[in-house]
Design a protein around this motif. Structure first.
Motif, short mmCIF file in Angstrom:
data_model
loop_
_atom_site.label_atom_id
_atom_site.label_comp_id
_atom_site.label_asym_id
_atom_site.label_seq_id
_atom_site.Cartn_x
_atom_site.Cartn_y
_atom_site.Cartn_z
N ILE A 1 0.22 6.88 0.18
CA ILE A 1 -0.96 7.65 -0.20
C ILE A 1 -2.20 7.06 0.45
O ILE A 1 -3.07 7.78 0.97
CB ILE A 1 -1.13 7.69 -1.73
CG1 ILE A 1 0.06 8.38 -2.37
CG2 ILE A 1 -2.43 8.38 -2.10
CD1 ILE A 1 0.23 9.83 -1.97
N TRP A 2 -2.30 5.73 0.45
CA TRP A 2 -3.43 5.11 1.12
C TRP A 2 -3.46 5.46 2.61
O TRP A 2 -4.53 5.68 3.19
CB TRP A 2 -3.39 3.60 0.95
CG TRP A 2 -3.60 3.10 -0.45
CD1 TRP A 2 -2.72 2.42 -1.23
CD2 TRP A 2 -4.79 3.24 -1.24
NE1 TRP A 2 -3.27 2.13 -2.46
CE2 TRP A 2 -4.54 2.62 -2.50
CE3 TRP A 2 -6.04 3.84 -1.02
CZ2 TRP A 2 -5.50 2.57 -3.50
CZ3 TRP A 2 -6.99 3.79 -2.03
CH2 TRP A 2 -6.72 3.16 -3.25
N ASP A 3 -2.30 5.51 3.24
CA ASP A 3 -2.23 5.89 4.66
C ASP A 3 -2.73 7.32 4.86
O ASP A 3 -3.51 7.60 5.78
CB ASP A 3 -0.79 5.79 5.17
CG ASP A 3 -0.34 4.36 5.38
OD1 ASP A 3 -1.20 3.45 5.43
OD2 ASP A 3 0.88 4.13 5.50
N GLU A 4 -2.28 8.23 4.00
CA GLU A 4 -2.70 9.63 4.12
C GLU A 4 -4.21 9.76 3.95
O GLU A 4 -4.88 10.47 4.70
CB GLU A 4 -1.98 10.47 3.07
CG GLU A 4 -2.39 11.94 3.08
CD GLU A 4 -1.87 12.69 1.88
OE1 GLU A 4 -2.42 13.78 1.59
OE2 GLU A 4 -0.95 12.19 1.20
N HIS A 5 -4.75 9.06 2.97
CA HIS A 5 -6.18 9.13 2.72
C HIS A 5 -6.97 8.51 3.87
O HIS A 5 -8.03 9.03 4.25
CB HIS A 5 -6.51 8.44 1.41
CG HIS A 5 -6.09 9.21 0.20
ND1 HIS A 5 -6.36 8.80 -1.08
CD2 HIS A 5 -5.40 10.38 0.08
CE1 HIS A 5 -5.87 9.69 -1.94
NE2 HIS A 5 -5.27 10.64 -1.26
N ALA A 6 -6.47 7.42 4.41
CA ALA A 6 -7.15 6.80 5.55
C ALA A 6 -7.19 7.74 6.74
O ALA A 6 -8.19 7.81 7.46
CB ALA A 6 -6.47 5.49 5.93
N ALA A 7 -6.12 8.48 6.93
CA ALA A 7 -6.06 9.42 8.06
C ALA A 7 -7.15 10.48 7.96
O ALA A 7 -7.73 10.90 8.97
CB ALA A 7 -4.69 10.07 8.13
N ARG A 8 -7.45 10.91 6.76
CA ARG A 8 -8.45 11.98 6.58
C ARG A 8 -9.84 11.53 7.01
O ARG A 8 -10.58 12.28 7.65
CB ARG A 8 -8.50 12.41 5.12
CG ARG A 8 -7.25 13.07 4.61
CD ARG A 8 -7.52 13.58 3.21
NE ARG A 8 -6.30 13.67 2.40
CZ ARG A 8 -6.30 13.92 1.10
NH1 ARG A 8 -7.45 14.11 0.47
NH2 ARG A 8 -5.18 13.99 0.43
N ASP B 1 5.61 0.66 -7.68
CA ASP B 1 5.12 1.45 -6.55
C ASP B 1 3.70 1.10 -6.16
O ASP B 1 3.22 1.52 -5.10
CB ASP B 1 5.17 2.95 -6.88
CG ASP B 1 6.58 3.45 -7.15
OD1 ASP B 1 7.53 2.87 -6.58
OD2 ASP B 1 6.72 4.40 -7.93
N ASN B 2 3.00 0.37 -7.01
CA ASN B 2 1.57 0.16 -6.82
C ASN B 2 1.30 -0.81 -5.68
O ASN B 2 1.90 -1.87 -5.59
CB ASN B 2 0.94 -0.37 -8.10
CG ASN B 2 -0.56 -0.10 -8.16
OD1 ASN B 2 -1.07 0.71 -7.42
ND2 ASN B 2 -1.24 -0.80 -9.04
N ASP B 3 0.37 -0.41 -4.80
CA ASP B 3 -0.05 -1.25 -3.69
C ASP B 3 -1.30 -2.01 -4.14
O ASP B 3 -2.42 -1.67 -3.80
CB ASP B 3 -0.36 -0.38 -2.47
CG ASP B 3 -0.61 -1.19 -1.21
OD1 ASP B 3 -0.32 -2.39 -1.22
OD2 ASP B 3 -1.11 -0.61 -0.23
N ALA B 4 -1.12 -3.04 -4.97
CA ALA B 4 -2.24 -3.72 -5.63
C ALA B 4 -2.61 -5.01 -4.91
O ALA B 4 -1.81 -5.59 -4.17
CB ALA B 4 -1.88 -4.03 -7.09
#
Length: 235
Positions: free
Chosen positions: A22-29, A202-205
């Motif tokens: 999800i962080w990757d997807e958001h960074a792409a935007r 699942d958390n990327d903390a």
């Protein structure tokens, strides 16, 4: 020992965990309007988290410009505005609460407990907080980006307790363990409990206390039971 206040972490505690994809997807935007490759932009975001989480880079637009320049890009006004809007929109998608979060807070308040939120976060949460459904249920909110310090800084735990007008010894702290928050809370006299939901792994903390030896709960609803009379979690 009974509790007078419950203090919650925000990300991965009141909200579902956020996996790396999800962080990757958001960074792409937000990378796209700037013309920066996603992985380079994601790396710039990750490396700057300590600065962003303490408000050191200014408002969101200033932050985006600074990070773009670190990536070798000096964005024009249109690109900067588009990237800023994309970043804010993607972050706001993370401000969605667990199914039992609002009910748990309402039940805790109905029992006379005060509610606090203590979060390591960037400016997007601070800007959005007043509009969130959870805001009216929270008596004190302490955000790292506004305070210039991150967990486990002792002053953050002392500050939220002061704002709740509650001794730290009467505070229950609930978090997924990111930022060494559980040890930090316990070090200030709070009773710390890990929230270990089904999506916990699942958390990327950041700096999560995966080996936390103290008590844990599996849902936010369990927090209500934990502060019952007598409490299941004791100081």
């Amino acid at each position: 020992m009974s509790f007078s206040a419950v203090i919650f972490d925000f990300f991965g505690t009141l909200t579902p965990s956020t996996p790396a994809g999800i962080w990757d997807e958001h960074a792409a935007r937000s990378a796209s309007p700037l013309g920066i490759p996603m992985q380079q932009w994601r790396r710039a975001l990750d490396e700057s988290f300590p600065e962003r989480a303490t408000g050191a880079l200014g408002d969101l637009s200033q932050t985006i410009r600074t990070l773009a320049q670190r990536c070798g890009i000096d964005p024009d006004d249109d690109a900067l505005a588009a990237a800023t809007a994309a970043r804010l929109a993607s972050q706001r998608e993370l401000f969605v609460f667990r199914d039992d979060a609002l009910d748990a807070l309402e039940q805790l308040r109905s029992r006379g407990l005060r509610i606090g939120v203590l979060s390591d976060c960037t400016i997007e949460l601070a800007e959005t907080w007043p509009t969130l459904a959870i805001a009216p249920l929270v008596d004190a909110v302490v955000l790292s980006c506004q305070e210039g310090r991150r967990k486990p800084d002792p002053e953050l735990f002392r500050q939220v307790a002061r704002e709740l007008e509650t001794p730290t010894s009467e505070c229950l702290y609930v978090g997924d363990g990111g930022g060494n928050e559980l040890s930090g809370a316990a070090g200030q006299g709070m009773t710390a409990v890990m929230l270990r939901e089904s999506d916990w792994a699942d958390n990327d903390a950041h700096a999560r206390e995966d080996s936390w030896p103290g008590p844990f709960l599996t849902t936010l609803s369990n927090v209500v039971s934990a502060v019952g009379d007598p409490p299941l979690i004791t100081a």
